[in-house]
Scaffold this active site. Structure first.
Site, mmCIF file in Angstrom:
data_model
loop_
_atom_site.group_PDB
_atom_site.id
_atom_site.type_symbol
_atom_site.label_atom_id
_atom_site.label_comp_id
_atom_site.label_asym_id
_atom_site.label_seq_id
_atom_site.Cartn_x
_atom_site.Cartn_y
_atom_site.Cartn_z
ATOM 1 N N CYS A 45 0.846 -1.176 -0.097
ATOM 2 C CA CYS A 45 -0.137 -0.099 0.039
ATOM 3 C C CYS A 45 0.758 1.366 0.076
ATOM 4 O O CYS A 45 0.666 2.393 -0.588
ATOM 5 C CB CYS A 45 -0.886 0.030 1.406
ATOM 6 S SG CYS A 45 -1.873 -1.320 1.285
HETATM 7 C C1 BEZ Z 1 0.569 -4.581 2.082
HETATM 8 O O1 BEZ Z 1 0.145 -3.445 1.468
HETATM 9 O O2 BEZ Z 1 1.953 -4.644 1.752
HETATM 10 C C2 BEZ Z 1 -0.211 -5.704 2.319
HETATM 11 C C3 BEZ Z 1 -1.393 -5.511 2.954
HETATM 12 C C4 BEZ Z 1 -2.058 -6.644 3.600
HETATM 13 C C5 BEZ Z 1 -1.518 -7.840 3.065
HETATM 14 C C6 BEZ Z 1 -0.497 -8.082 2.363
HETATM 15 C C7 BEZ Z 1 0.213 -6.919 2.066
#
Ligand code: BEZ
Length: 208
Positions: A45
């Site tokens: 994200c």
């Molecule tokens: C991420 O944004 O890195 C992420 C968020 C939830 C699960 C896996 C990755």
């Protein structure tokens, strides 16, 4: 019921990092790239938020407002934005919806319980100035989105609206376009005075 292409994007009022918004008023006469995230302070994200901020000028040139969503509070978003700016070498200016109680994530079916019962998956809604949903994409939590594709599809939708054409596989701005089958050759001759190539009666290319 699922939100589908051609549906009016459901309106909502919500707190964001730029204050309270009414979604339809926020869109105004622009297009909107509305995209969800599982959670603040997560790695994938962080890169996606940073990429959207880096592309601010490109979105603006396409008359498109980005609107992020993550199922955390404004306070958490604001702290996270500092990390996004630091790690992605950018300045994030677009609003991020605070949705800790999942009100909007549920409305837009961004929670997919098979993936997570508490966090949104990576949904994309491209919404036009008439507030119609024009494209949806859904990515799992583990895969960051392809922002070239998001910009490309904005070009494709806007060119299709302006010129009454369709776009072939892997089309990019400047490539030849497709004359829709709903147009007869006589109509196509009048509309596309630059001419067209008929490969098959149903496959006709022109340049716009
Ligand atoms: C991420 O944004 O890195 C992420 C968020 C939830 C699960 C896996 C990755």
């Amino acid at each position: 019921m699922s939100l589908r292409i051609g549906d009016t994007a459901p309106n909502f009022q919500i707190e964001t990092t730029k204050g309270k918004i009414d979604f339809h008023e926020f869109i105004g006469n622009s297009w909107c790239f509305f995209f969800s995230h599982p959670a603040d302070f997560t790695p994938v994200c962080t890169t996606e938020m940073g990429r959207t901020a880096q592309l601010a000028k490109e979105f603006e040139a396409k008359n498109t407002k980005p609107l992020g969503l993550s199922t955390d509070s404004v306070e958490e978003h604001n702290k996270w934005i500092l990390d996004v700016n630091e790690t992605q070498k950018t300045t994030l200016e677009f609003p991020i919806v605070a949705d800790p109680d999942h009100k909007i994530a549920e409305l837009y079916e961004m929670i997919h319980p098979g993936e997570s019962s508490t966090a949104a998956v990576r949904s994309v809604f491209i919404i036009d100035p008439d507030k119609k949903i024009r494209l949806t994409m859904t990515y799992p939590m583990s895969c960051g989105r392809n922002f070239d594709e998001i910009l490309r599809v904005l070009d494709a939708l806007q060119t299709a609206d302006e010129q009454g054409i369709a776009t072939p596989a892997d089309w990019r701005k400047g490539d030849r376009v497709i004359i829709p089958p709903s147009l007869s050759n006589e109509e196509a001759e009048k509309k596309f005075t630059q001419g067209f190539e008929e490969v098959k009666p149903y496959l006709r290319y022109t340049q716009v």
